[in-house]
Design a protein around this motif. Structure first.
Motif, short mmCIF file in Angstrom:
data_model
loop_
_atom_site.label_atom_id
_atom_site.label_comp_id
_atom_site.label_asym_id
_atom_site.label_seq_id
_atom_site.Cartn_x
_atom_site.Cartn_y
_atom_site.Cartn_z
N ALA A 7 -11.67 -13.14 2.70
CA ALA A 7 -11.95 -13.77 1.40
C ALA A 7 -10.86 -14.04 0.47
O ALA A 7 -10.97 -14.44 -0.53
N HIS A 8 -9.51 -13.78 1.14
CA HIS A 8 -8.48 -13.94 0.25
C HIS A 8 -7.74 -15.11 0.36
O HIS A 8 -7.69 -15.57 1.36
N ASN A 9 -7.60 -16.01 -0.80
CA ASN A 9 -6.55 -17.07 -0.54
C ASN A 9 -5.40 -16.89 -1.13
O ASN A 9 -5.08 -16.28 -2.41
N VAL A 10 -4.36 -17.08 -0.54
CA VAL A 10 -3.09 -16.58 -0.91
C VAL A 10 -2.34 -18.18 -0.77
O VAL A 10 -2.09 -18.76 0.07
N LYS A 11 -1.73 -18.50 -2.11
CA LYS A 11 -0.92 -19.75 -2.26
C LYS A 11 0.57 -19.49 -1.92
O LYS A 11 1.00 -18.60 -2.84
N LEU A 12 1.30 -20.04 -0.99
CA LEU A 12 2.47 -19.89 -0.98
C LEU A 12 3.18 -21.14 -1.27
O LEU A 12 3.12 -22.12 -0.42
N GLU A 13 4.36 -20.97 -1.84
CA GLU A 13 5.25 -22.30 -2.10
C GLU A 13 6.29 -22.07 -0.90
O GLU A 13 7.02 -22.94 -0.63
N SER A 14 6.93 -20.91 -0.69
CA SER A 14 7.82 -20.61 0.53
C SER A 14 7.47 -19.14 1.20
O SER A 14 6.79 -18.33 0.61
N LEU A 15 7.65 -18.85 2.30
CA LEU A 15 7.71 -17.81 2.85
C LEU A 15 8.93 -17.21 3.44
O LEU A 15 9.70 -17.78 3.88
N ILE A 16 9.43 -16.26 2.83
CA ILE A 16 10.61 -15.35 3.11
C ILE A 16 10.67 -14.54 4.14
O ILE A 16 9.97 -13.58 4.18
N VAL A 17 11.31 -14.58 5.36
CA VAL A 17 11.21 -13.73 6.50
C VAL A 17 12.70 -13.19 6.51
O VAL A 17 13.66 -13.65 6.65
N LEU A 18 12.67 -11.69 6.59
CA LEU A 18 13.81 -11.06 6.78
C LEU A 18 14.09 -10.55 8.11
O LEU A 18 13.08 -10.00 8.61
N SER A 19 15.08 -11.01 9.15
CA SER A 19 15.13 -10.24 10.22
C SER A 19 16.69 -10.00 10.51
O SER A 19 17.50 -10.32 9.81
N TRP A 20 16.57 -8.53 11.20
CA TRP A 20 17.89 -8.06 11.08
C TRP A 20 17.40 -6.72 12.30
O TRP A 20 16.68 -6.19 12.56
N ASN A 21 18.59 -6.86 13.13
CA ASN A 21 18.70 -5.69 14.00
C ASN A 21 19.34 -4.39 13.37
O ASN A 21 20.67 -4.32 13.18
#
Length: 90
Positions: A7-21
Motif C-alpha cells: 500500500a506504500h507509494n515511494v517516489k524516488l528521484e534517485s536511489l543512493i547505494v553504498l557498497s563497501w568491503n
C-alpha cells in the motif's frame, strides 16, 4: 520514479547505494560506516566480509547473507532504508 510496496507509494528521484568491503564490524569500521551514512544518506547499503554479522542502524532494516565457508570473513549484510517501504527477505 515511483516504486510501489504493498500500500506504500515511494517516489524516488534517485536511489543512493553504498557498497563497501567492511572486513568485519570493528569499532573503527563502524565509525567510518556511520560517517559515510551521515555524508551520503544511502537508501541501500551493501557490506561485504561482514563475518556473518550485522550492527543495527537507525532507519534501516537489514538482512544477513550467511556464508559458512572455511574463512571467517565471509558473509554480506544488506541494509534497506525503512522509508522505502516494507521489506521482506525470501
Amino acid at each position: 520514479m515511483t516504486r510501489v510496496y504493498g500500500a506504500h507509494n515511494v517516489k524516488l528521484e534517485s536511489l543512493i547505494v553504498l557498497s563497501w568491503n567492511i572486513r568485519g564490524f570493528t569499532p573503527p569500521a563502524i565509525l567510518e560506516l556511520i560517517r559515510m551514512i551521515d555524508k551520503f544518506k544511502p537508501d541501500i547499503i551493501c557490506l561485504q566480509e561482514t563475518r556473518n554479522a550485522a550492527v543495527p542502524l537507525d532507519g534501516y532494516n537489514f538482512f544477513i547473507g550467511r556464508s559458512w565457508g572455511a574463512q571467517s570473513q565471509h558473509g554480506v549484510t544488506t541494509y534497506i532504508a525503512k522509508d522505502l517501504g516494507p521489506t521482506e527477505a525470501n
